[in-house]
Design a protein around this motif. Sequence first.
Motif, PDB file in Angstrom:
ATOM      1  N   ASP A 135      -7.859   8.222  -4.289  1.00  0.00           N
ATOM      2  CA  ASP A 135      -8.691   9.357  -3.897  1.00  0.00           C
ATOM      3  C   ASP A 135      -9.013   9.258  -2.402  1.00  0.00           C
ATOM      4  O   ASP A 135      -8.783   8.229  -1.766  1.00  0.00           O
ATOM      5  CB  ASP A 135      -9.978   9.406  -4.734  1.00  0.00           C
ATOM      6  N   ASN A 136      -9.531  10.327  -1.838  1.00  0.00           N
ATOM      7  CA  ASN A 136      -9.765  10.394  -0.396  1.00  0.00           C
ATOM      8  C   ASN A 136     -10.721   9.321   0.113  1.00  0.00           C
ATOM      9  O   ASN A 136     -10.519   8.779   1.195  1.00  0.00           O
ATOM     10  CB  ASN A 136     -10.276  11.782  -0.001  1.00  0.00           C
ATOM     11  N   LEU A 148      -8.795   6.168   0.311  1.00  0.00           N
ATOM     12  CA  LEU A 148      -7.871   6.233   1.446  1.00  0.00           C
ATOM     13  C   LEU A 148      -8.598   5.984   2.763  1.00  0.00           C
ATOM     14  O   LEU A 148      -8.072   5.284   3.641  1.00  0.00           O
ATOM     15  CB  LEU A 148      -7.168   7.594   1.487  1.00  0.00           C
ATOM     16  N   GLU A 183      -0.135   5.227  -7.991  1.00  0.00           N
ATOM     17  CA  GLU A 183      -0.649   6.582  -7.822  1.00  0.00           C
ATOM     18  C   GLU A 183      -1.452   6.674  -6.542  1.00  0.00           C
ATOM     19  O   GLU A 183      -1.960   5.667  -6.042  1.00  0.00           O
ATOM     20  CB  GLU A 183      -1.474   7.025  -9.028  1.00  0.00           C
ATOM     21  N   ARG A 184      -1.546   7.883  -6.015  1.00  0.00           N
ATOM     22  CA  ARG A 184      -2.256   8.100  -4.753  1.00  0.00           C
ATOM     23  C   ARG A 184      -3.759   7.920  -4.971  1.00  0.00           C
ATOM     24  O   ARG A 184      -4.341   8.547  -5.848  1.00  0.00           O
ATOM     25  CB  ARG A 184      -1.980   9.516  -4.265  1.00  0.00           C
ATOM     26  N   SER A 218       0.822  -1.212   0.000  1.00  0.00           N
ATOM     27  CA  SER A 218       0.000   0.000   0.000  1.00  0.00           C
ATOM     28  C   SER A 218       0.856   1.261   0.000  1.00  0.00           C
ATOM     29  O   SER A 218       0.407   2.319  -0.441  1.00  0.00           O
ATOM     30  CB  SER A 218      -0.952   0.013   1.203  1.00  0.00           C
ATOM     31  N   LYS A 219       2.074   1.144   0.458  1.00  0.00           N
ATOM     32  CA  LYS A 219       2.977   2.290   0.491  1.00  0.00           C
ATOM     33  C   LYS A 219       3.697   2.494  -0.842  1.00  0.00           C
ATOM     34  O   LYS A 219       4.408   3.484  -1.024  1.00  0.00           O
ATOM     35  CB  LYS A 219       3.973   2.119   1.630  1.00  0.00           C
TER      36      LYS A 219
END
Length: 85
Positions: free
Chosen positions: A23-24, A27, A20-21, A15-16
């Motif tokens: 979305d909220n 998360l 790409e990040r 997960s780290k």
Amino acid sequence: MSDLNATFLQAVADSKQLPERPDNMTLLKIYALYKQATEGDASGDRPGMTDFVGRAKWDAWKTLAGTATDAAQQQYIDLIESLKD
């Protein structure tokens, strides 16, 4: 250590390193599943109105109340795998 627990720990490490990040909302789901898998049902008082992030995290975790540890671990693994592609 069970295979599921080992796979869960690998998913936490993965997960780290996502490409790409997320979305909220994703998360929050990752956070809630991790907390449910490692600590069980949400505990303590709900954060106050001025702590927007803490309140959102606690609320996301609280929605998983009653979810078994193994189920939360598997959902976490599945979610991280879906984000790696």
